[in-house]
Design a protein around this motif. Structure first.
Motif, PDB file in Angstrom:
ATOM      1  N   GLY A  65      12.402  49.440  34.693  1.00 29.45           N
ATOM      2  CA  GLY A  65      12.280  50.597  33.835  1.00 29.45           C
ATOM      3  C   GLY A  65      13.564  51.302  33.461  1.00 29.45           C
ATOM      4  N   ARG A  66      14.693  50.755  33.879  1.00 32.37           N
ATOM      5  CA  ARG A  66      15.962  51.388  33.512  1.00 32.37           C
ATOM      6  C   ARG A  66      16.864  50.384  32.788  1.00 32.37           C
ATOM      7  N   PRO A  67      17.844  50.869  32.004  1.00 30.23           N
ATOM      8  CA  PRO A  67      18.711  49.962  31.243  1.00 30.23           C
ATOM      9  C   PRO A  67      19.488  49.020  32.156  1.00 30.23           C
ATOM     10  N   ALA A  68      19.736  47.817  31.659  1.00 31.03           N
ATOM     11  CA  ALA A  68      20.479  46.820  32.423  1.00 31.03           C
ATOM     12  C   ALA A  68      21.219  45.898  31.459  1.00 31.03           C
ATOM     13  N   PHE A  69      22.224  45.231  31.982  1.00 35.31           N
ATOM     14  CA  PHE A  69      22.871  44.144  31.266  1.00 35.31           C
ATOM     15  C   PHE A  69      22.191  42.841  31.653  1.00 35.31           C
ATOM     16  N   LEU A 122      32.320  49.269  36.473  1.00 36.13           N
ATOM     17  CA  LEU A 122      31.724  48.885  37.749  1.00 36.13           C
ATOM     18  C   LEU A 122      30.236  48.639  37.567  1.00 36.13           C
ATOM     19  N   THR A 123      29.740  47.586  38.208  1.00 34.20           N
ATOM     20  CA  THR A 123      28.338  47.229  38.110  1.00 34.20           C
ATOM     21  C   THR A 123      27.882  46.643  39.441  1.00 34.20           C
ATOM     22  N   THR A 124      26.597  46.319  39.514  1.00 34.33           N
ATOM     23  CA  THR A 124      26.018  45.657  40.680  1.00 34.33           C
ATOM     24  C   THR A 124      25.016  44.618  40.194  1.00 34.33           C
ATOM     25  N   PRO A 125      25.073  43.381  40.675  1.00 35.50           N
ATOM     26  CA  PRO A 125      24.039  42.403  40.314  1.00 35.50           C
ATOM     27  C   PRO A 125      22.688  42.865  40.838  1.00 35.50           C
ATOM     28  N   LEU A 126      21.676  42.853  39.982  1.00 35.46           N
ATOM     29  CA  LEU A 126      20.359  43.377  40.355  1.00 35.46           C
ATOM     30  C   LEU A 126      19.340  42.293  40.667  1.00 35.46           C
ATOM     31  N   LEU A 180      20.661  39.822  35.852  1.00 35.64           N
ATOM     32  CA  LEU A 180      20.586  41.205  35.412  1.00 35.64           C
ATOM     33  C   LEU A 180      21.579  42.041  36.222  1.00 35.64           C
ATOM     34  N   PHE A 181      22.301  42.913  35.521  1.00 36.52           N
ATOM     35  CA  PHE A 181      23.304  43.767  36.155  1.00 36.52           C
ATOM     36  C   PHE A 181      23.023  45.226  35.821  1.00 36.52           C
ATOM     37  N   ASP A 182      23.400  46.098  36.732  1.00 38.76           N
ATOM     38  CA  ASP A 182      23.333  47.529  36.477  1.00 38.76           C
ATOM     39  C   ASP A 182      24.339  47.891  35.384  1.00 38.76           C
TER      40      ASP A 182
END
Length: 267
Positions: free
Chosen positions: A120-124, A62-66, A76-78
């Motif tokens: 500042g946090r990891p993302a795809f 599960l992810t969210t488009p950022l 960028l995705f969570d």
């Protein structure tokens, strides 16, 4: 002569993604870069929870488009909550993203993801998809028919020698656009792609019987959990009158309502 050895709805794997069934869903595909960007921005604004499938659909997270990248060429995705699954997603060569927002299903495909950062946090990070499927709920909602009260369908057809016969089958699913049924592999030649069957009689429990014209759109082999192999036939309704479509929708709404009631313990 009726074919009576067709099984009644054995357990099946999920149908292929609509995105990959272009013959059936090409009219719902967006190819314009502007339209695709608009759809992605809507997902970002709504923080739409999105499922990403990979490893031939056997793995997901599960992810969210950022955000869309400043040059509008990527997304960028969570990252997911499972580090091992995140690594597998980064190694995958095909990923299918699927979500639903405002009763509209959205699907798109990316060939690769990379590691990046967002605030500042990891993302795809992925590229902008070449196409995007946007499907209204009334078009895509498919009800798996109950085992206890199967939906029967009788399809008139002809043998190779021209003599009349019929195929009796319990439908495995139904929607406002068509039906799915299962037949033995030996009957494959009876259902070539594009063939149209007229005066098919479909019996909806507690609703009644109606006649419909069915066109075969796809057929693929499936294997049940018991190891049995069958052919799943996807058919569309052709010129279904509004009164009969209402009948189908009423049936779907009632069965879905009954299922939800059972799940919530109200029955």
């Amino acid at each position: 002569m009726a074919e009576t050895d067709v099984p009644q709805q054995p357990e099946l794997p999920a149908p292929p993604f609509e995105l990959e069934q272009e013959e059936d869903y090409s009219r719902f595909l967006l190819h314009s870069r502007t339209e695709i960007l608009f759809a992605i921005r809507t997902l970002i604004q709504k923080a739409a929870m999105t499922t990403v499938y990979f490893d031939q659909g056997q793995s997901f997270l599960l992810t969210t488009p950022l955000a869309i990248t400043p040059d509008s060429t990527g997304i960028l995705f969570d990252v997911g909550s499972d580090e091992a699954m995140n690594r597998r997603a980064l190694a995958a060569n095909k990923l299918i993203f699927t979500t639903s927002i405002d009763r509209v299903k959205i699907q798109f495909k990316l060939n690769k993801l990379g590691a990046d950062q967002f605030e500042g946090r990891p993302a795809f990070r992925g590229g902008l998809p070449e196409s995007l499927l946007r499907l209204q709920r009334r078009e895509y909602f498919r009800l798996s028919t109950p085992l206890a009260t199967p939906v029967k369908c009788v399809i008139p057809m002809r043998r190779a020698d021209g003599t009349a016969m019929s195929c009796d089958s319990a439908l495995i699913d139904i929607s406002g656009g068509g039906v799915g049924l299962m037949v033995p592999l030996a009957q494959k030649d009876l259902f070539p792609g594009g063939i149209v069957f007229s005066e098919c009689r479909i019996t909806l429990p507690n609703e009644g019987v109606f006649a419909a014209t069915l066109g075969v759109r796809n057929a693929f082999e499936v294997t049940t959990r018991t190891g049995a192999r069958y052919l799943r036939i996807g058919c569309e309704f052709i010129d279904l009158p509004g009164s009969r479509l209402t009948m189908v929708q009423r049936y779907i709404t009632r069965v879905e309502r009954e299922r939800k009631a059972r799940l919530s313990g109200l029955e």
